[in-house]
Scaffold this active site. Sequence first.
Site, mmCIF file in Angstrom:
data_model
loop_
_atom_site.group_PDB
_atom_site.id
_atom_site.type_symbol
_atom_site.label_atom_id
_atom_site.label_comp_id
_atom_site.label_asym_id
_atom_site.label_seq_id
_atom_site.Cartn_x
_atom_site.Cartn_y
_atom_site.Cartn_z
ATOM 1 N N ARG A 13 0.840 -1.214 -0.155
ATOM 2 C CA ARG A 13 0.127 -0.004 0.007
ATOM 3 C C ARG A 13 0.778 1.242 0.105
ATOM 4 N NH1 ARG A 13 -0.493 4.958 2.567
ATOM 5 N NH2 ARG A 13 -0.034 3.614 4.501
ATOM 6 N N ASP A 14 1.653 1.456 0.974
ATOM 7 C CA ASP A 14 2.464 2.686 1.187
ATOM 8 C C ASP A 14 3.483 2.704 0.344
ATOM 9 O OD1 ASP A 14 3.317 5.078 2.216
ATOM 10 O OD2 ASP A 14 3.383 4.369 4.316
ATOM 11 N N HIS A 206 5.155 3.810 12.734
ATOM 12 C CA HIS A 206 5.441 3.774 11.398
ATOM 13 C C HIS A 206 6.566 5.125 10.888
ATOM 14 C CE1 HIS A 206 3.052 3.718 7.200
ATOM 15 N NE2 HIS A 206 3.804 4.835 7.274
ATOM 16 N N HIS A 208 9.299 6.506 8.191
ATOM 17 C CA HIS A 208 9.906 6.628 7.032
ATOM 18 C C HIS A 208 11.301 7.076 7.073
ATOM 19 C CE1 HIS A 208 6.506 6.626 4.110
ATOM 20 N NE2 HIS A 208 5.833 6.502 5.159
ATOM 21 N N CYS A 239 4.709 8.994 0.444
ATOM 22 C CA CYS A 239 3.324 9.448 0.302
ATOM 23 C C CYS A 239 3.416 10.422 -0.915
ATOM 24 C CB CYS A 239 2.947 9.866 1.552
ATOM 25 S SG CYS A 239 1.347 10.717 1.310
ATOM 26 N N ASN A 248 9.269 3.608 3.550
ATOM 27 C CA ASN A 248 9.139 3.242 4.806
ATOM 28 C C ASN A 248 10.557 2.675 5.188
ATOM 29 O OD1 ASN A 248 6.330 2.875 3.769
ATOM 30 N ND2 ASN A 248 6.210 3.183 5.753
HETATM 31 N N1 COA Z 1 -12.566 5.476 -2.931
HETATM 32 C C1 COA Z 1 -13.101 5.433 -4.334
HETATM 33 N N2 COA Z 1 -13.615 6.409 -4.964
HETATM 34 C C2 COA Z 1 -13.490 7.548 -4.046
HETATM 35 C C3 COA Z 1 -13.383 7.537 -2.859
HETATM 36 C C4 COA Z 1 -12.846 6.047 -2.207
HETATM 37 N N3 COA Z 1 -12.525 6.228 -0.853
HETATM 38 N N4 COA Z 1 -13.672 8.599 -2.188
HETATM 39 C C5 COA Z 1 -13.952 9.470 -2.987
HETATM 40 N N5 COA Z 1 -14.041 8.883 -4.297
HETATM 41 C C6 COA Z 1 -14.397 9.229 -5.670
HETATM 42 C C7 COA Z 1 -15.856 9.948 -5.491
HETATM 43 O O1 COA Z 1 -16.895 8.817 -5.958
HETATM 44 C C8 COA Z 1 -15.740 10.820 -6.834
HETATM 45 O O2 COA Z 1 -15.629 10.283 -7.830
HETATM 46 P P1 COA Z 1 -16.529 10.801 -9.273
HETATM 47 O O3 COA Z 1 -15.492 11.806 -9.561
HETATM 48 O O4 COA Z 1 -16.377 9.830 -10.311
HETATM 49 O O5 COA Z 1 -17.790 11.495 -8.958
HETATM 50 C C9 COA Z 1 -14.458 11.405 -6.487
HETATM 51 O O6 COA Z 1 -13.636 10.225 -5.826
HETATM 52 C C10 COA Z 1 -14.018 12.627 -5.843
HETATM 53 O O7 COA Z 1 -14.998 12.567 -4.602
HETATM 54 P P2 COA Z 1 -14.754 13.761 -3.627
HETATM 55 O O8 COA Z 1 -15.446 13.195 -2.376
HETATM 56 O O9 COA Z 1 -14.890 14.874 -3.961
HETATM 57 O O10 COA Z 1 -13.461 13.636 -2.833
HETATM 58 P P3 COA Z 1 -12.235 14.418 -3.357
HETATM 59 O O11 COA Z 1 -12.014 15.016 -4.692
HETATM 60 O O12 COA Z 1 -11.996 15.521 -2.333
HETATM 61 O O13 COA Z 1 -10.983 13.349 -2.920
HETATM 62 C C11 COA Z 1 -10.164 11.558 -1.454
HETATM 63 C C12 COA Z 1 -10.734 13.324 -1.685
HETATM 64 C C13 COA Z 1 -9.670 11.504 -0.138
HETATM 65 C C14 COA Z 1 -11.197 10.740 -2.077
HETATM 66 C C15 COA Z 1 -9.040 11.538 -2.619
HETATM 67 O O14 COA Z 1 -7.955 12.649 -2.367
HETATM 68 C C16 COA Z 1 -8.442 10.199 -2.049
HETATM 69 O O15 COA Z 1 -8.605 9.217 -2.429
HETATM 70 N N6 COA Z 1 -7.070 10.391 -1.689
HETATM 71 C C17 COA Z 1 -6.086 9.207 -1.467
HETATM 72 C C18 COA Z 1 -5.535 9.720 0.035
HETATM 73 C C19 COA Z 1 -4.475 8.566 0.100
HETATM 74 O O16 COA Z 1 -4.443 7.467 -0.308
HETATM 75 N N7 COA Z 1 -3.441 9.015 0.985
HETATM 76 C C20 COA Z 1 -2.425 8.378 1.256
HETATM 77 C C21 COA Z 1 -2.219 7.667 2.649
HETATM 78 S S1 COA Z 1 -1.433 8.848 3.628
HETATM 79 ZN ZN ZN Z 2 3.806 6.331 5.216
#
Ligand code: COA
Ligand code: ZN
Length: 304
Positions: A13-14, A206, A208, A239, A248
Amino acid sequence: MSETVVITDVGPRDGLQNQPQVLSVEQRLQLVNAIADCGVPQIEVGSFVSPKAVPAMAGTGQVFSALDAAEFVTPTIALIPNMKGYELARESGVKTVTMVVYASDGMAQKNVGMSMAEAELVTLDILKLAKEDGIEVIATIAVAFECPFDGATDPAVVKNIVAKFLAAGADQLVLADTVGAAHPQQVRELTATLVASHGAEQLGCHFHDTRAMGLANVYAAVESGIRRFDSSIAGLGGCPFSPGASGNVATDDIAMMLQQMGFKTGIDLGKLMQASDLAQRLTGTAPGGRSKTWLQGYLAKQVD
Ligand code: COA
Ligand code: ZN
């Protein structure tokens, strides 16, 4: 009797979320199986996040279904950023989720477009639901030591989050040095205070390795009594939302260090080297643990 340290490999994942090379579902499964074959006790297999935000994690549901179908026995974890992620994880039969809580506003905004307080409310809602659903919850506190946007994190903020989430029923709290900015003295102080207040059983770390302090930070936390650590096969990762963050601390290195210190990890170091080689082959970018060259030579001599 030697003590046990529980390592969670978060490489699938990470690690993979930040690679230029997007792996297929089959390749992700190959990596997860190789890590499990070494005896790593827990694996964070993927995240249920927006595929637009993190293309490398599209298909996580398929990875979980395939593992289920194969009656995979190693405990697996999925990271979720929001309620939609939680629902998708639940639909895929996930039994343990990692949800992210933020110790700074800057990181919460960059990562999920919410303030720290909004993200906290969402995670508390998810926690409540997960308890009803019988799903185990790990709350990972991002930027628990320093944030690339907001600077040093006040330890009082982290202490409050830990107390609040344990009281709300989180199964574990993990302090994440998301960008690799912590130093061992800081780690020792914060972990010692938290262990004194809550015990070590539900706490993890955790780290890095951005500034080559990953293992030193692990050691500092071990000295405070922490016995749960995240690490990543071959040091894969970083990230994508944290400027300058590298992978990590490598599972290769942490497993070797802890075993030499007399801890039980359940990990076969010879097989771990093979999994590390696979991670390097699949991604082309994983650096591999610093211990690897030495360890491969040492293990080869033992066989002769
Ligand atoms: N899984 C799949 N799709 C998701 C989702 C999820 N958990 N959360 C939101 N979406 C989709 C929505 O359905 C929407 O889809 P569409 O454009 O087809 O309608 C789109 O993403 C945008 O949704 P919204 O609620 O407006 O969210 P956003 O654009 O503000 O995005 C996150 C926020 C959190 C969904 C997005 O930034 C994200 O997934 N980030 C990942 C963060 C991450 O993994 N970080 C690493 C860990 S530290
Ligand atoms: Zn991390």
